[in-house]
Design an enzyme around this catalytic site. Structure first.
Site, short mmCIF file in Angstrom:
data_model
loop_
_atom_site.label_atom_id
_atom_site.label_comp_id
_atom_site.label_asym_id
_atom_site.label_seq_id
_atom_site.Cartn_x
_atom_site.Cartn_y
_atom_site.Cartn_z
N ARG A 152 0.81 -1.21 0.00
CA ARG A 152 0.00 0.00 0.00
C ARG A 152 0.85 1.26 0.00
O ARG A 152 1.96 1.28 0.53
CB ARG A 152 -0.93 0.00 1.22
CG ARG A 152 -2.02 -1.05 1.14
CD ARG A 152 -2.77 -1.20 2.47
NE ARG A 152 -3.93 -2.07 2.32
CZ ARG A 152 -3.88 -3.41 2.32
NH1 ARG A 152 -2.71 -4.02 2.45
NH2 ARG A 152 -4.98 -4.12 2.17
N HIS A 207 -0.65 -2.52 -4.71
CA HIS A 207 -0.11 -3.51 -5.65
C HIS A 207 0.03 -3.02 -7.09
O HIS A 207 -0.17 -3.79 -8.03
CB HIS A 207 -0.97 -4.77 -5.63
CG HIS A 207 -0.80 -5.61 -4.39
ND1 HIS A 207 0.30 -5.51 -3.57
CD2 HIS A 207 -1.59 -6.58 -3.85
CE1 HIS A 207 0.18 -6.38 -2.58
NE2 HIS A 207 -0.95 -7.03 -2.71
N HIS A 228 3.21 -13.08 -5.79
CA HIS A 228 2.06 -13.26 -4.88
C HIS A 228 1.63 -14.72 -4.80
O HIS A 228 0.44 -15.03 -4.81
CB HIS A 228 0.90 -12.39 -5.35
CG HIS A 228 -0.02 -11.95 -4.25
ND1 HIS A 228 -0.84 -12.82 -3.58
CD2 HIS A 228 -0.24 -10.72 -3.71
CE1 HIS A 228 -1.54 -12.16 -2.68
NE2 HIS A 228 -1.19 -10.88 -2.73
N ASP A 246 -1.80 -10.64 7.94
CA ASP A 246 -1.50 -9.79 6.79
C ASP A 246 -0.47 -8.78 7.28
O ASP A 246 -0.73 -7.58 7.36
CB ASP A 246 -2.75 -9.11 6.26
CG ASP A 246 -2.51 -8.38 4.93
OD1 ASP A 246 -1.40 -8.50 4.39
OD2 ASP A 246 -3.44 -7.71 4.45
N GLU A 286 5.58 -13.24 0.92
CA GLU A 286 5.98 -12.33 -0.15
C GLU A 286 7.20 -11.51 0.29
O GLU A 286 7.10 -10.71 1.22
CB GLU A 286 4.84 -11.39 -0.51
CG GLU A 286 3.58 -12.10 -0.97
CD GLU A 286 2.40 -11.15 -0.96
OE1 GLU A 286 2.33 -10.28 -1.85
OE2 GLU A 286 1.56 -11.26 -0.05
#
Length: 335
Positions: free
Chosen positions: A83, A108, A183, A251, A300
């Site tokens: 972000r 992204h 991803h 996350d 990631e």
């Protein structure tokens, strides 16, 4: 082109009739990696378990139609993974506005990000202990609001050590920002519940996120929190302890110990049932653990989200004449 260790096949066509190709890479151990040039996407990684049975350990599909419907895919994310607050940033005193595609923020790379384009593909000469395919894409100046024409290459290499190496390189003609990742959603059992997969992350701290998952600028210690994966812990054992906005799933960006120009071990996952093990090595400062998808989890490797707006975070700025280069290695073993 066909061969025992490198094959190329038609995978379908885009709505505008642009052809999409699939490349099959094999090593002498029987490990197989399949790639398509739509999104520079990994569609399959087939590796053995402790008794020699091979299974695909990422979420993938056999049809292009699924990827066009936004199937959860192991695609390249760019120009900027993660972000960017308010979809704005400044370089050398000049402010840029990029696509708002996550509320007021950027996520992204925008709506037409690197996962949604057809890359140029180039199979490289097969070597004794490795086989490679290189994908390239030129992102024009101003695409999704980012400055500079950015020429990006991503090279996937399968080695005889059951490593999938991902080499990223990007050059620009104007100062810009770059944060590239893949991803992929992994599941070492192939399918079913991965919550008992045991995870270790080489990290003492994580990036604290606030409203809409935008970093506050603080780094917090993992000790005493559900983010503590310094020793092996089942991925799902403490997810319920997480608080909003990610209650019940991860996350989070973890700060990798010793990250820099050299490859370091960022994370290690093992499936106690199949015996499969995956090591993640990277030269990037962070690894994002994402577990909201019940069929697979992401690890990631990347820079921190919104790093351009936090001067004490590693800088994502790339300038003309100095290429962005990064490598991530996924190594598969059994134990």
């Amino acid at each position: 082109m066909s061969g025992e260790r490198l094959e190329e096949h038609s995978y379908g066509e885009m709505p505008d009739a642009t052809p999409v190709q699939q490349f099959v890479l094999r090593n002498n151990n029987g490990m197989t990696v399949k790639l398509i040039n739509y999104g520079a996407t990994i569609t399959e990684i087939s590796v053995p378990d402790k008794v020699g049975n091979h299974t695909n350990v990422i979420l993938g599909s056999d049809t292009l139609a699924d990827y066009l419907k936004r199937f959860p895919s192991a695609s390249v994310i760019g120009r900027h993974a993660g972000r960017i607050k308010d979809a704005k940033f400044s370089i050398d005193g000049k402010e840029y506005s990029v696509t708002k595609n996550a509320g007021p923020n950027h996520l992204h790379g925008g709506r037409r990000n690197f996962s949604k384009i057809v890359w140029e593909a180039k199979p490289l000469p097969v070597k004794k202990d490795q086989v490679s395919v290189q994908f390239s894409y030129v992102s024009v100046d101003g695409e999704e609001g980012f400055p500079g024409e950015l020429t990006t290459t991503v090279t996937y290499t399968l080695t005889g050590k059951n490593e999938l190496q991902i080499h990223y390189k990007a050059r620009t003609d104007k100062p810009t920002i770059v944060n590239l990742t893949n991803h992929a959603y992994f599941n070492l059992s192939g399918d079913g519940d991965y919550s008992k997969h045991e995870l270790r992350i080489n990290s003492e701290s994580y990036v604290v996120a606030g409203d809409r998952m935008i970093p506050t600028g603080k780094l917090a210690p993992v000790e005493g929190t559900p983010m503590d994966f310094r020793n092996y812990s089942p991925i799902g054992s403490r997810a319920a302890e997480l608080t909003e906005p990610t209650k019940g799933y991860y996350d989070h960006t973890f700060v990798i110990n010793g990250s820099g120009k050299e490859l370091v071990l960022a994370a290690r996952v093992r499936d106690p049932y199949s015996g499969r093990v995956m090591e993640v090595h990277t030269d990037q400062p962070g690894v994002q653990l994402f577990t909201r998808n019940k069929l697979g989890y992401c690890l990631e490797t990347q820079n921190f989200p919104d790093s351009i707006n936090h001067p004490h975070f590693p800088s994502p700025i790339v300038r003309p004449g100095i290429a962005f280069k990064s490598t991530t290695v996924y190594k598969f073993l059994v134990e």
